[in-house]
Design an enzyme around this catalytic site. Structure first.
Site, PDB file in Angstrom:
ATOM      1  CE  LYS A 188      -2.392   2.964   2.759  1.00 41.77           C
ATOM      2  NZ  LYS A 188      -2.041   4.480   1.994  1.00 41.77           N
ATOM      3  N   GLY A 241       7.135   4.909   7.527  1.00 44.87           N
ATOM      4  CA  GLY A 241       6.422   5.986   8.887  1.00 44.87           C
ATOM      5  C   GLY A 241       6.491   6.641   9.464  1.00 44.87           C
ATOM      6  CB  SER A 242       4.349   8.994  11.156  1.00 45.05           C
ATOM      7  OG  SER A 242       3.580   8.589  11.308  1.00 45.05           O
ATOM      8  CD  GLU A 244       0.126  11.323  15.203  1.00 45.63           C
ATOM      9  OE1 GLU A 244       0.639  11.019  14.343  1.00 45.63           O
ATOM     10  OE2 GLU A 244      -0.738  10.947  15.394  1.00 45.63           O
ATOM     11  CB  VAL A 245       1.358   5.528  11.355  1.00 40.30           C
ATOM     12  CG1 VAL A 245       0.753   4.149  10.808  1.00 40.30           C
ATOM     13  CG2 VAL A 245       0.335   7.319  10.997  1.00 40.30           C
ATOM     14  N   GLY A 246       3.578   4.357  13.528  1.00 46.45           N
ATOM     15  CA  GLY A 246       3.967   3.025  14.202  1.00 46.45           C
ATOM     16  C   GLY A 246       3.214   2.528  14.872  1.00 46.45           C
ATOM     17  CD  GLU A 263      13.199   4.160   8.175  1.00 42.63           C
ATOM     18  OE1 GLU A 263      13.179   4.923   9.280  1.00 42.63           O
ATOM     19  OE2 GLU A 263      13.194   4.098   6.646  1.00 42.63           O
ATOM     20  CB  CYS A 297      13.437   8.635   7.345  1.00 42.48           C
ATOM     21  SG  CYS A 297      14.135   7.476   7.133  1.00 42.48           S
ATOM     22  CD  GLU A 393      10.219  12.248  11.231  1.00 40.12           C
ATOM     23  OE1 GLU A 393       8.934  12.305  11.346  1.00 40.12           O
ATOM     24  OE2 GLU A 393      11.705  11.958  11.050  1.00 40.12           O
TER      25      GLU A 393
HETATM   26  P1  NAD Z   1       1.626   8.589   7.953  1.00 41.22           P
HETATM   27  O1  NAD Z   1       3.209   7.300   8.781  1.00 41.22           O
HETATM   28  O2  NAD Z   1       1.079   9.106   8.559  1.00 41.22           O
HETATM   29  O3  NAD Z   1       1.983   7.033   6.757  1.00 41.22           O
HETATM   30  C1  NAD Z   1       2.640   6.112   5.937  1.00 41.22           C
HETATM   31  C2  NAD Z   1       1.492   5.343   5.582  1.00 41.22           C
HETATM   32  O4  NAD Z   1       1.278   4.997   6.622  1.00 41.22           O
HETATM   33  C3  NAD Z   1       0.800   5.852   4.378  1.00 41.22           C
HETATM   34  O5  NAD Z   1       1.032   4.665   3.775  1.00 41.22           O
HETATM   35  C4  NAD Z   1      -0.539   5.575   5.244  1.00 41.22           C
HETATM   36  O6  NAD Z   1      -1.034   5.577   4.026  1.00 41.22           O
HETATM   37  C5  NAD Z   1      -0.087   4.803   6.372  1.00 41.22           C
HETATM   38  N1  NAD Z   1      -1.394   4.580   7.443  1.00 41.22           N
HETATM   39  C6  NAD Z   1      -1.670   6.158   8.307  1.00 41.22           C
HETATM   40  N2  NAD Z   1      -2.322   5.388   9.271  1.00 41.22           N
HETATM   41  C7  NAD Z   1      -2.458   3.939   9.155  1.00 41.22           C
HETATM   42  C8  NAD Z   1      -3.224   3.077  10.018  1.00 41.22           C
HETATM   43  N3  NAD Z   1      -3.566   3.365  11.164  1.00 41.22           N
HETATM   44  N4  NAD Z   1      -2.666   1.704   9.681  1.00 41.22           N
HETATM   45  C9  NAD Z   1      -2.346   1.418   8.301  1.00 41.22           C
HETATM   46  N5  NAD Z   1      -2.120   2.395   7.297  1.00 41.22           N
HETATM   47  C10 NAD Z   1      -1.670   3.591   8.048  1.00 41.22           C
HETATM   48  O7  NAD Z   1       2.799   9.244   7.967  1.00 41.22           O
HETATM   49  P2  NAD Z   1       2.282  11.091   6.550  1.00 41.22           P
HETATM   50  O8  NAD Z   1       0.718  11.816   7.585  1.00 41.22           O
HETATM   51  O9  NAD Z   1       2.338  10.862   5.391  1.00 41.22           O
HETATM   52  O10 NAD Z   1       3.018  11.555   7.546  1.00 41.22           O
HETATM   53  C11 NAD Z   1       3.493  12.635   8.863  1.00 41.22           C
HETATM   54  C12 NAD Z   1       4.801  12.445   9.323  1.00 41.22           C
HETATM   55  O11 NAD Z   1       5.186  11.147   9.526  1.00 41.22           O
HETATM   56  C13 NAD Z   1       5.990  13.776   7.833  1.00 41.22           C
HETATM   57  O12 NAD Z   1       5.489  14.803   8.505  1.00 41.22           O
HETATM   58  C14 NAD Z   1       6.680  13.063   8.765  1.00 41.22           C
HETATM   59  O13 NAD Z   1       7.366  13.204  10.029  1.00 41.22           O
HETATM   60  C15 NAD Z   1       6.365  11.737   9.454  1.00 41.22           C
HETATM   61  N6  NAD Z   1       7.238  10.824   7.882  1.00 41.22           N
HETATM   62  C16 NAD Z   1       8.342   9.274   8.090  1.00 41.22           C
HETATM   63  C17 NAD Z   1       8.404   9.264   7.528  1.00 41.22           C
HETATM   64  C18 NAD Z   1      10.413   8.090   7.697  1.00 41.22           C
HETATM   65  O14 NAD Z   1      10.363   7.319   6.484  1.00 41.22           O
HETATM   66  N7  NAD Z   1      10.507   7.500   9.031  1.00 41.22           N
HETATM   67  C19 NAD Z   1       7.978   8.681   6.217  1.00 41.22           C
HETATM   68  C20 NAD Z   1       7.475   9.988   6.215  1.00 41.22           C
HETATM   69  C21 NAD Z   1       6.466  10.270   7.122  1.00 41.22           C
END
Ligand code: NAD
Length: 491
Positions: A188, A241-242, A244-246, A263, A297, A393
């Site tokens: 995804k 990703g973030s 928070e979602v991690g 990651e 990141c 961040e």
């Molecule tokens: P995010 O973590 O919300 O999204 C990353 C991925 O996770 C996307 O594909 C999103 O659709 C998916 N996702 C979101 N919520 C989910 C859930 N509940 N269950 C499963 N999948 C879910 O990141 P974002 O909103 O794109 O960016 C927000 C912040 O995250 C940025 O400002 C940055 O600080 C950070 N970020 C970090 C990285 C990294 O490589 N570490 C990459 C992008 C963003």
């Protein structure tokens, strides 16, 4: 390049080898960050689309040519995919720049070129995976011996969820080791950047992988992403990703004991000592934060400089920032392209406002293009370690700096963060470098460089920056389960 001239824009998903257009929910607009124009409308997979894709991946795993494919055949397919991606390099790079905004020269020379490199590297692992032969000490029953060994088996269906900052490359970082290990994948992409992932899924089919081995679904995180991580036939979740979602994903994985790799975010320190090559360090620290508009990141977003060269270095970086040319990623003169979205632009601007209260602004307020999601590179000096802009961040081209007196203080500042993804040390004192490498709590420590990655070098975070490692042997092993086999024989 006019959008109409670009090949490869798709408004469907790839499930079980077929294009699927049906949306289970509102279609999602995809933007060109340089203009704000809508360039595609993507379906929302929703619970139904997720189920179709996971079922397809499960069938491919258990009942297809993939199920019994020899490691050498998987290797050949991955090598073929690398060739096919290379043939389509211009198309993929243009799509990436159109959809993500980044500089075309980075899309081509870094993102697509690295995707090819990673596919070739991981192809080799398909035939190198092996278990161990074990000497057991079980003493009973009498006259019995044991022959024992481990088999490494694919973990199964992998849910790969990736962000928008390196859409193609991060998809490959997950797909390539998963396929080398014999898994199948439902990918995804981020809702902002689905275009290269969908083309990649088409190229996977063109390379000859059986239908269902790689499926790409589109949709929002809290609906489609959440349904994917909750699906009972998913065996492993690999997420970037973030933080928070991690946390949400780690909780979901714990509920039904899925394997999970995370990651996550970072706030990586750059430590510059007065015994370094100062010119090289100024340029290196600027690249560490401004590459990809700071949407990296491991971006070197916190800068600590030894007092004697502090003003020279921060002013040098601020001058480089002020001289940077903002513009469309397709233009050769552009150095800073737009951020990914209006939301990200707003978020970064908010932090710049906070930074004006928390530090000394060194960069000049200059014009930025009227259209598109641009933010000028920004440098703040004299920012306290506990300030919000030092701890949170930002994920944009914003650097916060301060001075240190001693090596011990530099180490304390580097480690005073909840994150631990990357760090760099700029010094030519070998003894100091080695002490710092040992003392810094981060998954990668660079010396006299920053942000350099290689498919053979494990990558991941300490502390809140994540769990598990991508790249190298560690990545392949993370897609394998160990089975112990114990055979008794009459001795
Ligand atoms: P995010 O973590 O919300 O999204 C990353 C991925 O996770 C996307 O594909 C999103 O659709 C998916 N996702 C979101 N919520 C989910 C859930 N509940 N269950 C499963 N999948 C879910 O990141 P974002 O909103 O794109 O960016 C927000 C912040 O995250 C940025 O400002 C940055 O600080 C950070 N970020 C970090 C990285 C990294 O490589 N570490 C990459 C992008 C963003």
């Amino acid at each position: 390049m006019a959008v109409q001239q670009l090949k490869g824009i798709r408004e469907h998903m790839i499930i079980a080898g077929k294009a699927v257009e049906q949306s289970h929910g509102d279609r999602i607009p995809v933007y060109n960050p340089a203009t704000g124009a809508v360039i595609a409308m993507q379906p929302e997979a929703g619970v139904e689309g997720v189920d179709q894709a996971v079922q397809a991946a499960h069938r491919a795993l258990t009942d297809s040519a993939w199920t019994t494919m020899l490691p050498a055949q998987r290797e050949r397919l991955l090598l073929k995919l690398a060739d096919v991606v290379e043939v389509h390099a211009d198309e993929l790079a243009s799509l990436e720049t159109l959809n993500n905004g980044k500089l075309l020269r980075f899309s081509l020379g870094m993102e697509v070129a690295s995707a090819v490199q990673w596919l070739r590297y991981m192809a080799g692992w398909a035939t190198k995976v092996s278990g161990d032969v074990l000497n057991l000490s079980i003493p009973f029953p009498p006259n019995t011996g044991y022959h024992a060994y481990t088999r490494l088996e694919p973990v199964g269906v992998v849910a790969a969820i990736v962000p928008w900052n390196f859409p193609l490359l991060m998809a490959v970082w997950k797909i390539a080791p998963a396929l080398a290990a014999g898994c199948t994948v439902v990918l995804k992409p981020a809702e902002e950047t689905p275009l290269t992932a969908i083309r990649l899924a088409e190229l996977v089919l063109e390379a000859g992988f059986p239908a269902g081995v790689v499926n790409v679904i589109t949709g929002r995180g809290d609906s489609t992403g959440a349904a994917l991580t909750a699906h009972p036939l998913v065996n492993k979740i690999s997420f970037t990703g973030s933080t928070e979602v991690g946390y949400i994903i780690a909780r979901q994985a714990a509920q039904d004991m899925k394997k999970v790799a995370l990651e996550l975010g970072g706030k990586s320190p750059v430590l510059i000592f007065d015994d370094c090559d100062v010119e090289q360090a100024i340029q290196g620290a600027a690249n560490a934060i401004f590459f990809n508009q700071g949407q990296v990141c491991t971006a070197g977003s916190r800068l600590y400089i030894q007092s004697s060269i502090y003003e020279e270095v921060v002013q040098g970086i601020a001058k480089l920032a002020d001289d940077m040319v903002l513009g469309d990623g397709f233009s050769e003169s552009t150095q800073i392209a737009p951020l990914i979205s209006a939301r990200q632009q707003e978020r970064v601007q908010k932090y710049i406002k906070i930074g004006q209260q928390e530090g000394r602004l060194l960069t000049k307020a200059q014009d930025r293009p009227e259209q598109g999601f641009f933010v000028r590179p920004t440098v703040f000096a004299d920012v306290d370690i506990m300030a919000r802009v030092s701890q949170e961040e930002i994920f944009g081209p914003v650097l916060v700096a301060n001075r240190f007196e001693s090596e011990a203080e530099a180490i304390r500042l580097a480690n005073q963060t909840e994150y631990g993804l990357g760090a760099s040390v700029w010094s030519n004192d070998l003894n100091r470098v080695n002490r710092l490498v040992n003392a810094i709590k981060a998954g990668t420590v660079w010396v006299n460089t920053h942000n350099m990655l290689d498919p053979h070098m494990p990558f991941g975070g300490f502390k809140q920056s994540g769990l598990g490692r991508e790249h190298g042997k560690a990545a392949v092993e993370s897609y394998l389960d160990t089975k112990s086999v114990c055979v008794a024989y009459a001795s």
